[in-house]
Design an enzyme around this catalytic site. Structure first.
Site, PDB file in Angstrom:
ATOM      1  N   LYS A 160       0.842  -1.200   0.000  1.00  0.00           N
ATOM      2  CA  LYS A 160       0.000   0.000   0.000  1.00  0.00           C
ATOM      3  C   LYS A 160       0.879   1.253   0.000  1.00  0.00           C
ATOM      4  O   LYS A 160       0.585   2.238  -0.673  1.00  0.00           O
ATOM      5  CB  LYS A 160      -0.939  -0.017   1.213  1.00  0.00           C
ATOM      6  CG  LYS A 160      -2.040  -1.042   1.071  1.00  0.00           C
ATOM      7  CD  LYS A 160      -2.770  -1.338   2.369  1.00  0.00           C
ATOM      8  CE  LYS A 160      -3.737  -2.510   2.154  1.00  0.00           C
ATOM      9  NZ  LYS A 160      -4.358  -2.983   3.403  1.00  0.00           N
ATOM     10  N   ASP A 218     -11.316   2.740   4.113  1.00  0.00           N
ATOM     11  CA  ASP A 218     -11.594   1.310   3.970  1.00  0.00           C
ATOM     12  C   ASP A 218     -13.102   1.047   3.939  1.00  0.00           C
ATOM     13  O   ASP A 218     -13.529  -0.055   3.606  1.00  0.00           O
ATOM     14  CB  ASP A 218     -10.980   0.534   5.145  1.00  0.00           C
ATOM     15  CG  ASP A 218      -9.760  -0.269   4.727  1.00  0.00           C
ATOM     16  OD1 ASP A 218      -9.589  -0.465   3.511  1.00  0.00           O
ATOM     17  OD2 ASP A 218      -9.000  -0.689   5.613  1.00  0.00           O
ATOM     18  N   GLN A 269      -4.796  -1.706   9.596  1.00  0.00           N
ATOM     19  CA  GLN A 269      -4.569  -3.014   8.974  1.00  0.00           C
ATOM     20  C   GLN A 269      -5.144  -4.117   9.859  1.00  0.00           C
ATOM     21  O   GLN A 269      -4.822  -4.204  11.047  1.00  0.00           O
ATOM     22  CB  GLN A 269      -3.055  -3.207   8.747  1.00  0.00           C
ATOM     23  CG  GLN A 269      -2.693  -4.481   8.017  1.00  0.00           C
ATOM     24  CD  GLN A 269      -3.246  -4.547   6.588  1.00  0.00           C
ATOM     25  OE1 GLN A 269      -3.202  -3.577   5.840  1.00  0.00           O
ATOM     26  NE2 GLN A 269      -3.800  -5.696   6.225  1.00  0.00           N
TER      27      GLN A 269
END
Ligand code: NAD
Length: 280
Positions: A47, A114, A91
């Site tokens: 990422k 997200d 994460q």
């Protein structure tokens, strides 16, 4: 049979985003990594590289595995207030002693790139889609759109019902007037369901879960699964050789949904930066 080329489409999206980023003063994505899980570290570094590629500043927040919930919450609150941070990504998975749902609900929904905050989930489920949409499911929809595959009126069978993959894919397809069948580990006779699929989306994490005799001719197949074989090769959940003989369209693994997921993360982050004036 046509390959749904996620790598190519992701590159096209990234090229567009590079231009969008140039028009903005600054775009920043904070990636919070708790502990030292190998797969998580790999995802975070991918990422980070992708951010740099399009000109987004990647702000890595590395925290120890034994961090307590309160300290993690205070890190999130700092990022919520930081005007240099447009997107916050925690994460997953988080260590077991931390309540992931609680942490995700404390991210500012305007920075929740997200798309896991309950507010953004609600905006997706109610069909307005005005919040952030989770990156993998959004990548699936972009791929279908790119190849002019309309879900309207089709039978879409989704195998895997997680909050980050199966459920949001189902909501997106339902919002596009598809008929939805969601299967999971307790589904009896999976094959009876998958044989009905005009569009089959699979995100489970089990090699060869879908074999050639489980799909009908002309099916559109999206393979989200990522499995590492003992020889190091990465494969999806679909037996590609068997299923591709019957499919009209199919995603490869790698090179299908994976690159789209990262491209959609970048897209959501740029979107957040473009919305910035409304926030500050
Ligand atoms: P998860 O473990 O949270 O969910 C798995 C789902 O599969 C559950 O709903 C479970 O009920 C279902 N399931 C398990 N065994 C099954 C079976 N035998 N038959 C039918 N359903 C079954 O996993 P997740 O986080 O949703 O990830 C799923 C897969 O997608 C993994 O391989 C993951 O690596 C991959 N993934 C890929 C991307 C990408 O960018 N390509 C992104 C996210 C996840």
């Amino acid at each position: 049979m046509t390959i749904l080329d996620g790598k190519k489409l992701a590159e096209k999206v990234r090229n567009e985003l590079r231009n969008d980023v140039k028009k903005l003063d600054h775009v920043g994505l904070a990636v919070v990594l708790v502990g030292d899980d190998e797969a998580s570290r790999l995802y975070v570094s991918m990422k980070k590289k992708a951010c740099e590629d399009v000109g987004i500043e990647s702000i890595e927040v590395k925290l120890p595995n034994n961090i307590n919930e309160e300290m993690l919450i205070s890190e999130i609150e700092k990022l919520n207030l930081d005007s240099k941070v447009d997107g916050i990504l925690v994460q997953l998975p988080l260590p077991k002693h931390i309540n992931s749902a609680k942490i995700l609900s404390l991210i500012d929904p305007n920075k929740d790139v997200d798309g896991f905050h309950p507010q953004n989930v609600g905006l997706l489920v109610t069909g307005t889609e005005t919040g952030f949409i989770p990156c993998t499911p959004l990548g699936v929809i972009k791929l279908l759109e790119e190849y002019n595959i309309s879900p309207k009126g089709k039978n879409s069978v989704i195998v895997g019902a997680s909050n980050i993959v199966g459920k949001p894919v189902a909501s997106l397809l339902l919002n596009r007037n598809s008929t939805i069948d969601i299967c999971h580990i307790y589904t009896q006779d999976l094959k009876a369901h998958t044989l009905q699929a005009d569009i089959l989306v699979v995100g489970v994490g089990k090699t060869d879960l879908i074999r050639g005799d489980m799909v009908k001719d002309g099916v559109v197949v999206i393979d989200i699964g990522i499995n590492k074989l003992s020889n190091g090769k990465i494969v999806g959940d679909i037996n590609f050789d068997e299923v591709s003989k019957k499919a009209s369209y199919i995603t490869p693994v790698p090179g299908g949904v994976g690159p789209m997921t990262i491209a959609m993360l970048l897209q959501n982050t740029v979107q957040s930066a473009q919305n910035k004036n409304k926030r500050y």
